[in-house]
Enzyme design. Structure first.
Site: not given
Ligand code: GRF
Length: 216
Positions: A111, A113
């Site tokens: 993941n 985050h």
């Molecule tokens: C990212 O900021 C990630 O850290 C979080 O959700 C966001 C997803 O952004 N888990 P994207 O859809 O990849 O543009």
């Protein structure tokens, strides 16, 4: 896109910019991986559209169309396994997965985050960081375990919090880091450089240092 390399299933709920960054790194041969399927948990996401534009195989599994979480996760597992994915990549996947699911893919699910974990698990990290007056922020790639946002940390990207920052300006700065560290972490795994031994992660046989902010 190269035909070989570690097979990735990328799970998204929204914009898909991390998915696209990973796809670009694969296509450019920067990492020895390939996206075999993008799975969205809702209809009409920008990320699914983008993935199709990138020529990727996309499956949409609208979570609300399933009777319960178990039924949704069963469909998710079927899709992942049918795709031949070797690594599950959560990229803005806004759904808490059950312990049964995360245990099933233990060591094979990552993941990203938007905070320097273990600080600021959970939602609305940019607003919370601004509200707390932090001077540093960032993003973390970690293995997923049954504890939310708490699995072993692979890599972090740091950014300063600048005077006058808004949630938008700060999140844009953090996302630039995300688009670097997520492909890099996947590249380490694809190259067989990252091992999970006991409680620690090893890169090239050496324990990854704990995040330096832990002692502050
Ligand atoms: C990212 O900021 C990630 O850290 C979080 O959700 C966001 C997803 O952004 N888990 P994207 O859809 O990849 O543009």
């Amino acid at each position: 896109m190269s035909a070989g390399g570690l097979a990735l299933a990328v799970l998204i709920s929204g914009r898909g910019s991390n998915m696209a960054a990973i796809a670009r790194a694969c296509a450019a041969g920067q990492i020895g991986a390939r996206i075999v399927r993008v799975i969205a948990d809702r209809n009409g996401t920008a990320g699914a559209l983008l993935a199709r534009e990138l020529g990727l195989q996309v499956e949409v599994l609208p979570a609300e169309e399933f009777a319960d979480r178990a039924a949704f996760e069963a469909a998710l597992r079927s899709s992942i396994d049918a795709s031949g994915a070797q690594l599950v990549v959560l990229a803005g996947f806004m759904r808490i997965l059950s312990p049964q699911f995360t245990v099933h893919y233990a060591g094979a699910i990552l993941n990203i985050h938007p905070s320097l974990l273990p600080r600021y698990p959970g939602l609305h990290t940019h607003a919370r960081v601004l509200g707390a007056g932090e001077r540093e922020h960032g993003a973390t790639v970690h293995f997923v375990t049954s504890e939310l946002d708490a699995g072993p940390i692979v890599l972090q990207g740091r950014v300063p919090v600048l005077a006058g920052d808004t949630v938008e300006s700060l999140s844009a700065r953090v996302q630039q880091q995300e688009h670097i560290i997520y492909p890099q972490a996947i590249g380490w795994i694809a190259a067989g450089r990252l091992q999970w031994v006991g409680n620690t992660l090893q890169l090239d046989g050496r324990a990854l240092p704990p995040p330096s902010h832990q002692d502050t």
